[in-house]
Design an enzyme around this catalytic site. Structure first.
Site, short mmCIF file in Angstrom:
data_model
loop_
_atom_site.label_atom_id
_atom_site.label_comp_id
_atom_site.label_asym_id
_atom_site.label_seq_id
_atom_site.Cartn_x
_atom_site.Cartn_y
_atom_site.Cartn_z
N GLN A 261 -9.66 -24.98 24.46
CA GLN A 261 -11.00 -25.37 24.00
C GLN A 261 -12.05 -25.09 25.08
O GLN A 261 -13.00 -25.86 25.26
CB GLN A 261 -11.01 -26.85 23.58
N SER A 262 -11.90 -23.99 25.78
CA SER A 262 -12.84 -23.67 26.86
C SER A 262 -14.24 -23.37 26.33
O SER A 262 -14.43 -22.45 25.53
CB SER A 262 -12.30 -22.46 27.62
#
Ligand code: PLP
Length: 322
Positions: A73-74
């Protein structure tokens, strides 16, 4: 500033706002917010300011492909994918996960921006990046490597200039500026900017990730990055010492706990502003706790620098839905 042709990616300046209902709810100092969740590119966030310099450098060096890495989930990967798309560059993302069953949040957006995804299992900080760079070169590409979090001295220049922007907004004099500190580019840039532009506020990072970087303790790496950033500036400046609060790392990186859930709900319900589960929610929980402990002078305003991240909320819907 050094001779790097930055590209324009962000909608700047981001708003600087007073938070009246939150201030009242907390009963401490006036709390203000700097809205870097509203940098404009691809739902915004702090990586956009760094990418203006990093991708400017990439274009100058003749790159046709951007390579970077992050967690599944960068926010950094999402903003990099969007910036690359906007500039007509290919983008390869090395994500620290197995391929997931559900594609949501930032990952969904990475795909929409046309990024090529590589799955790196437990390695979420770009450990396999140099290998990928060699492969791309062998294929005749000209890759440009953006480090984990965009945190090198070039990326940090985005936050040197963010401090100038804050000064020009003529807000009150803040006793402290609080924000989420993780790969260090934001923190290092702010410290260098504080010295360059003569800002009196204390820069206090709330540490997010318990795990130290590969090459040494986080605080040490942060000090090093700050020094490297000041070396790019003419005249070179002397910064304050790094100030890092290590009290809110709770269950570790990307583990959403009760403190973050309550912080996210509090800012959403008092001001209609969204935080994120991994970074700003944790840093904001730290701010709330420090106010409640009486850490701040109640007659001096405090600034929360919002670094973005709300697209990740959707990946945590199970923990967040009441
Ligand atoms: C990356 C990120 C941070 C941390 O910034 P660093 O420069 O890596 O320390 C904070 N908040 C959000 C939302 C981020 O995506």
């Amino acid at each position: 500033m050094p001779n790097i042709d930055k590209v324009s990616l962000a909608h700047l300046p981001t708003p600087l706002e007073f938070l009246p209902r939150l201030t009242e709810a907390l009963g401490g100092p006036d709390i203000w917010i700097k809205r870097d969740d509203q940098t404009g590119l691809a739902l915004g966030g702090n990586k956009t300011r760094k990418l203006e310099y990093l991708l400017g450098d990439a274009l100058t060096s003749g790159a046709d492909t951007i390579v970077t890495a992050g967690a599944i989930q960068s926010n950094h990967c999402r903003q990099t994918a969007a910036a690359a798309a906007k500039l007509g560059l290919d983008c390869h993302l090395v994500l620290g996960s197995e391929p997931p069953d559900t594609v949501t949040g930032n990952l969904l957006l990475d795909q929409l921006f046309g990024a090529k995804l590589h799955w790196a299992g437990r390695e979420r900080r770009g450990e396999p990046l140099s290998e990928l760079v060699s492969e791309l070169k062998a294929q005749g590409r000209s890759p440009y490597l953006v480090p984990y979090g965009g945190s090198n001295p070039i990326g940090a220049l985005g936050y040197v200039e963010a401090i100038k922007e804050l000064k020009q907004q003529n807000g009150p004099e803040f006793s402290h500026i609080l924000f989420a500190s993780c790969s260090g580019g934001t923190h290092a840039g702010m410290l260098a900017g504080q010295a360059k532009y003569g800002l009196n506020s204390k820069i206090l990072g709330i540490r997010i990730d318990k795990q130290d970087p590969m090459d040494g303790p986080y605080e040490q790496q942060l000090t090093k990055l700050t020094q490297q950033t000041t070396r790019l500036l003419t005249p070179e400046v002397t910064t304050d010492k790094v100030q890092l609060n290590n009290d809110y790392m709770a269950g570790g990186y990307a583990v959403l706990g009760q403190q973050e859930v309550e912080a996210i709900q509090m800012l959403a319900r008092t001001e209609g502003i969204l935080l994120d589960p991994v970074y700003s929610g944790r840093a904001f929980a730290g701010l709330v706790d420090l106010v409640q402990q009486g850490f701040f002078d109640s007659d001096k305003p405090v600034l929360f620098w919002h670094t973005g991240g709300s697209p990740a909320l959707f990946a945590y819907h199970q923990q967040l839905s009441a």
